[in-house]
Design a protein around this motif. Structure first.
Motif, PDB file in Angstrom:
ATOM      1  N   UNK A   1       0.848  -1.195   0.000  1.00 30.66           N
ATOM      2  CA  UNK A   1       0.000   0.000   0.000  1.00 30.66           C
ATOM      3  C   UNK A   1       0.885   1.247   0.000  1.00 30.66           C
ATOM      4  N   UNK A   2       0.525   2.220  -0.833  1.00 33.09           N
ATOM      5  CA  UNK A   2       1.247   3.491  -0.907  1.00 33.09           C
ATOM      6  C   UNK A   2       0.523   4.510  -0.037  1.00 33.09           C
ATOM      7  N   UNK A   3       1.207   4.945   1.012  1.00 32.86           N
ATOM      8  CA  UNK A   3       0.611   5.859   1.986  1.00 32.86           C
ATOM      9  C   UNK A   3       1.362   7.186   1.973  1.00 32.86           C
ATOM     10  N   UNK A   4       0.637   8.269   1.848  1.00 26.83           N
ATOM     11  CA  UNK A   4       1.232   9.596   1.909  1.00 26.83           C
ATOM     12  C   UNK A   4       1.007  10.222   3.276  1.00 26.83           C
ATOM     13  N   UNK A   5       1.957  11.017   3.738  1.00 22.58           N
ATOM     14  CA  UNK A   5       1.822  11.741   4.999  1.00 22.58           C
ATOM     15  C   UNK A   5       2.171  13.205   4.768  1.00 22.58           C
ATOM     16  N   UNK A   6       1.232  14.071   5.080  1.00 20.41           N
ATOM     17  CA  UNK A   6       1.453  15.509   4.972  1.00 20.41           C
ATOM     18  C   UNK A   6       2.301  15.954   6.158  1.00 20.41           C
ATOM     19  N   UNK A   7       3.604  16.163   5.905  1.00 18.54           N
ATOM     20  CA  UNK A   7       4.525  16.554   6.978  1.00 18.54           C
ATOM     21  C   UNK A   7       4.992  17.995   6.807  1.00 18.54           C
ATOM     22  N   UNK A   8       4.172  18.818   6.190  1.00 16.02           N
ATOM     23  CA  UNK A   8       4.557  20.220   5.986  1.00 16.02           C
ATOM     24  C   UNK A   8       4.710  20.976   7.304  1.00 16.02           C
ATOM     25  N   UNK A   9       4.035  20.509   8.344  1.00 15.44           N
ATOM     26  CA  UNK A   9       4.150  21.168   9.653  1.00 15.44           C
ATOM     27  C   UNK A   9       5.128  20.422  10.571  1.00 15.44           C
ATOM     28  N   UNK A  10       5.931  19.560   9.982  1.00 17.76           N
ATOM     29  CA  UNK A  10       6.932  18.796  10.740  1.00 17.76           C
ATOM     30  C   UNK A  10       7.937  19.745  11.391  1.00 17.76           C
ATOM     31  N   UNK A  11       8.344  19.402  12.623  1.00 19.57           N
ATOM     32  CA  UNK A  11       9.396  20.170  13.290  1.00 19.57           C
ATOM     33  C   UNK A  11       8.939  20.768  14.601  1.00 19.57           C
ATOM     34  N   UNK A  12       9.911  20.996  15.478  1.00 20.42           N
ATOM     35  CA  UNK A  12       9.627  21.463  16.834  1.00 20.42           C
ATOM     36  C   UNK A  12       8.976  22.834  16.869  1.00 20.42           C
ATOM     37  N   UNK A  13       9.287  23.694  15.896  1.00 22.81           N
ATOM     38  CA  UNK A  13       8.736  25.049  15.927  1.00 22.81           C
ATOM     39  C   UNK A  13       7.232  25.086  15.687  1.00 22.81           C
ATOM     40  N   UNK A  14       6.679  24.022  15.154  1.00 18.94           N
ATOM     41  CA  UNK A  14       5.224  23.934  15.005  1.00 18.94           C
ATOM     42  C   UNK A  14       4.583  23.280  16.225  1.00 18.94           C
ATOM     43  N   UNK A  15       5.370  23.183  17.286  1.00 15.35           N
ATOM     44  CA  UNK A  15       4.944  22.698  18.611  1.00 15.35           C
ATOM     45  C   UNK A  15       4.126  21.410  18.510  1.00 15.35           C
ATOM     46  N   UNK A  16       2.871  21.431  18.950  1.00 19.26           N
ATOM     47  CA  UNK A  16       2.099  20.203  19.092  1.00 19.26           C
ATOM     48  C   UNK A  16       1.956  19.391  17.822  1.00 19.26           C
TER      49      UNK A  16
END
Length: 371
Positions: free
Chosen positions: A1-16
């Motif tokens: 299965x090909x699964x995509x993950x929107x990680x545009x908000x990845x990183x500590x500065x985006x907090x939660x």
């Protein structure tokens, strides 16, 4: 299965949300050896993101969240990959994306605190309503959040799965005196301090905390400082205005955004963490403080009693006097502090990123099987 993950908000500065993406993906890629993952990232996190599995491919995109390009360009990019399933870890899935997807909802705070823009409020209502209906499955990070969705939007209860988030295992008790010594090398900390960690926005009620702190100093005549850890938000100047008006500039320390290492030290050195929010969908910071052996005082509203249980003392966030009294109650009762810490160490075991990833993977399989 090909699964995509929107990680545009990845990183500590985006907090939660940023930390949610980080820990979820790290743990997913450890336990899943069958599926192929496509992780969509913005600069500069695209360059920093380390691929830990041959099943993972990272893709650089140029569409920031809450923009027109998110709705148009990002949807076009996703459609090129012919994904079996996409996971959007926030409500802002592109309206024009027609593939199957899972949506994570952390809270619906923007419905209650939309800011000054009328159009922003309307856009949020439209996008959220559409995406809740279009998603094959919805992840809610607490029972409170699930019920909040059901009470405010058209959605079947069976479509929403509650999956608790985890706590970073690096948060742990340390030597308070050593932590203070290290922090004092950089920050003007010369008294025991009360800690707040989080964004500086209206729903977090930091203005109320400053007022309660002022009452606490005057009523109980104790010599403490208040430390506010988190980025200053230029859209919300009320906090600094309140500090200035109450002449608390020498009593309130504002380090801004801090690194993980410094955040750990602040938790370990604090006398108490206070979370005075009007609304919370989950509540990372009290769990982090509890992991470090620090007592917690929190609002008695929304998700916090569900998540923290008997490991915190609660107050009415709309009642400044009650907030000040609760802080004092913890600080002046060593036995109560010990009880809260002991309860917290038992309770914290309920929140595991491995469990979160495992439950999320199971939900992916269910969602992908739906027509």
């Amino acid at each position: 299965m090909k699964i995509g993950i929107d990680a545009r908000m990845y990183g500590a500065r985006q907090t939660g949300i940023g930390n949610y993406i980080r820990h979820l993906t790290e743990n997913l890629f450890k336990i899943d050896r069958e599926n192929q993952y496509f992780v969509f990232l913005l600069k500069p996190e695209f360059s920093r993101y380390r691929i830990l599995s041959p099943q993972v491919k990272k893709i650089k995109v140029r569409a920031r969240w809450y923009t027109l390009s998110e709705q148009l360009i990002f949807a076009s990019v996703l459609n090129r990959y012919n994904l079996d399933l996409m996971h959007f870890p926030h409500f802002n899935a592109p309206f024009l994306y027609r593939g199957k997807y899972v949506l994570t909802v952390h809270d619906i705070t923007q419905k209650y605190f939309p800011g000054a823009s009328f159009w922003r409020k309307q856009a949020y209502q439209f996008i959220f309503s559409h995406n809740i209906k279009a998603a094959r499955r919805v992840i809610a990070v607490s029972r409170f959040t699930k019920n909040d969705i059901l009470n405010n939007f058209s959605c079947e209860a069976k479509k929403i799965k509650v999956i608790y988030e985890g706590v970073d295992s690096r948060f742990k008790p340390g030597n308070k005196d050593e932590a203070l010594i290290r922090l004092r090398q950089k920050y003007p900390l010369n008294k025991p301090f009360i800690l707040y960690v989080g964004v500086m926005r209206e729903h977090k009620n930091v203005v109320g905390l400053v007022s309660a702190f002022n009452l606490f100093l005057k009523k109980y005549r104790l010599d403490y400082q208040l430390v506010l850890v988190g980025n200053f938000d230029p859209r919300y100047t009320e906090i600094q205005t309140k500090i200035d008006r109450l002449k608390l500039n020498k009593k309130v320390v504002q380090p801004g955004f801090v690194s993980f290492d410094e955040l750990l030290l602040f938790y370990q050195a604090a006398e108490v963490l206070v979370l005075p929010s009007f609304r919370e969908g989950f509540g990372f910071t009290p769990l982090e403080a509890i992991s470090c052996g620090t007592p917690v005082a929190a609002s008695n509203t929304t998700s916090l009693p569900e998540i923290l249980g008997k490991a915190a003392c609660y107050f009415d966030p709309y009642d400044i006097k009650n907030m000040a009294e609760t802080i004092y109650k913890i600080l002046e009762d060593r036995n109560l502090q010990d009880v809260l810490v002991c309860r917290g160490q038992k309770m914290i075991k309920n929140f595991s990123w491995t469990k979160c990833a495992s439950a999320t993977l199971k939900l992916y399989q269910e969602a992908a099987a739906l027509k």
